[in-house]
Write a protein that holds these residues in place. Structure first.
Motif, PDB file in Angstrom:
ATOM      1  N   ALA A  54     -20.846  -0.138  11.746  1.00 40.68           N
ATOM      2  CA  ALA A  54     -19.421   0.196  11.689  1.00 40.68           C
ATOM      3  C   ALA A  54     -19.325   1.712  11.665  1.00 40.68           C
ATOM      4  N   VAL A  55     -18.460   2.255  12.495  1.00 46.66           N
ATOM      5  CA  VAL A  55     -18.260   3.695  12.583  1.00 46.66           C
ATOM      6  C   VAL A  55     -16.828   3.991  12.172  1.00 46.66           C
ATOM      7  N   VAL A  56     -16.678   4.882  11.189  1.00 45.10           N
ATOM      8  CA  VAL A  56     -15.351   5.332  10.748  1.00 45.10           C
ATOM      9  C   VAL A  56     -15.219   6.778  11.190  1.00 45.10           C
ATOM     10  N   THR A  57     -14.182   7.089  11.966  1.00 47.75           N
ATOM     11  CA  THR A  57     -13.982   8.464  12.404  1.00 47.75           C
ATOM     12  C   THR A  57     -12.793   9.061  11.660  1.00 47.75           C
ATOM     13  N   ILE A  88     -17.349  12.671  10.628  1.00 44.65           N
ATOM     14  CA  ILE A  88     -16.309  13.634  10.281  1.00 44.65           C
ATOM     15  C   ILE A  88     -16.202  14.656  11.405  1.00 44.65           C
ATOM     16  N   ASP A  89     -15.074  14.623  12.080  1.00 43.43           N
ATOM     17  CA  ASP A  89     -14.800  15.559  13.169  1.00 43.43           C
ATOM     18  C   ASP A  89     -14.322  16.861  12.534  1.00 43.43           C
ATOM     19  N   LEU A  90     -14.940  17.947  12.881  1.00 41.12           N
ATOM     20  CA  LEU A  90     -14.585  19.233  12.282  1.00 41.12           C
ATOM     21  C   LEU A  90     -13.452  19.934  13.019  1.00 41.12           C
ATOM     22  N   VAL A  91     -12.619  19.154  13.696  1.00 45.61           N
ATOM     23  CA  VAL A  91     -11.451  19.705  14.373  1.00 45.61           C
ATOM     24  C   VAL A  91     -10.590  20.451  13.347  1.00 45.61           C
ATOM     25  N   GLY A  92     -10.136  21.609  13.715  1.00 44.31           N
ATOM     26  CA  GLY A  92      -9.269  22.383  12.825  1.00 44.31           C
ATOM     27  C   GLY A  92     -10.014  23.202  11.789  1.00 44.31           C
ATOM     28  N   GLU A 122     -16.697  17.391  19.266  1.00 47.17           N
ATOM     29  CA  GLU A 122     -15.827  16.283  19.694  1.00 47.17           C
ATOM     30  C   GLU A 122     -16.551  15.250  20.565  1.00 47.17           C
ATOM     31  N   VAL A 123     -17.860  15.107  20.361  1.00 41.23           N
ATOM     32  CA  VAL A 123     -18.661  14.162  21.141  1.00 41.23           C
ATOM     33  C   VAL A 123     -18.220  12.730  20.849  1.00 41.23           C
ATOM     34  N   TRP A 124     -18.128  12.383  19.584  1.00 41.17           N
ATOM     35  CA  TRP A 124     -17.776  11.010  19.207  1.00 41.17           C
ATOM     36  C   TRP A 124     -16.330  10.713  19.580  1.00 41.17           C
ATOM     37  N   ARG A 125     -15.454  11.693  19.430  1.00 41.21           N
ATOM     38  CA  ARG A 125     -14.043  11.540  19.802  1.00 41.21           C
ATOM     39  C   ARG A 125     -13.932  11.106  21.258  1.00 41.21           C
ATOM     40  N   HIS A 126     -14.632  11.786  22.143  1.00 40.75           N
ATOM     41  CA  HIS A 126     -14.543  11.485  23.567  1.00 40.75           C
ATOM     42  C   HIS A 126     -15.293  10.207  23.929  1.00 40.75           C
ATOM     43  N   ALA A 127     -16.426   9.964  23.304  1.00 43.89           N
ATOM     44  CA  ALA A 127     -17.212   8.769  23.618  1.00 43.89           C
ATOM     45  C   ALA A 127     -16.462   7.486  23.296  1.00 43.89           C
TER      46      ALA A 127
END
Length: 190
Positions: A54-57, A88-92, A122-127
């Motif tokens: 399970a992946v939580v973004t 954890i996306d480090l956007v921002g 943003e690799v996981w975001r786009h994938a």
């Protein structure tokens, strides 16, 4: 570019039969993805094959909503059977502060049953076509690494847990057929 023949698609449309979307076509193949833990060590998603993943973004903008989701899914972790990744996306987060953000993730991960990863590119975001700065997405992959469900936030947490249980309890020879997901397909807006 799709591998579907244009003639076949036209025939299916003419007959009124559904044609698979690009997201459904992607779901037939194991996901191959690489990331980093907060310490900068590489992580390969395929290293968890043989287990339900399970992946939580999430990001700093959705961390409050992510807390209860992570807590609930942390209870699902079973060594050798179920792994939960918190990406954890480090956007921002300005580049100058990303080192501090990583240290904060490391300290917050102490004693957690989840495996934490950070994504500053943003690799996981786009994938997975997720929006960690807007919502908490939950993705469930079967033991073979095939995406079986995409769920959004607390509203669909129960459905994600049911899918995790179904995949975990399925015979090891092969995963069950993909269930209908209550979330929209990965290539459709929510």
């Amino acid at each position: 570019m799709s591998s579907r023949s244009p003639l076949l698609v036209l025939l299916l449309l003419f007959l009124g039969l559904p044609t698979p979307t690009p997201a459904q076509e992607r779901q037939r193949h194991p996901v191959v993805l690489t990331g980093q833990d907060p310490g900068g060590h590489p992580y390969h998603l395929e290293s968890d094959r043989g287990q339900v993943v399970a992946v939580v973004t999430l990001s700093r903008y959705t961390s409050k909503e992510a807390g209860p989701v992570q807590d609930a899914l942390g209870a699902e972790v079973q060594p050798g059977k179920v792994v939960v990744l918190s990406v954890i996306d480090l956007v921002g987060v300005p580049g100058i502060f990303q080192g501090m953000a990583r240290k904060k993730v490391i300290s917050g991960a102490q004693g957690s049953r989840l495996r934490f990863l950070v994504d500053n590119q943003e690799v996981w975001r786009h994938a997975f076509s997720v929006l960690p700065d807007k919502r908490v997405d939950i993705l469930v992959l079967d033991r073979g690494g095939i995406l079986r469900g995409h769920f959004v936030g607390l509203q669909q947490l129960g459905a994600a847990q049911r899918l995790i249980h179904m995949l975990r309890d399925a015979p090891a020879e092969g995963p069950p057929a993909a269930p209908a997901s209550p979330a929209p397909a990965l290539d459709q807006p929510i």
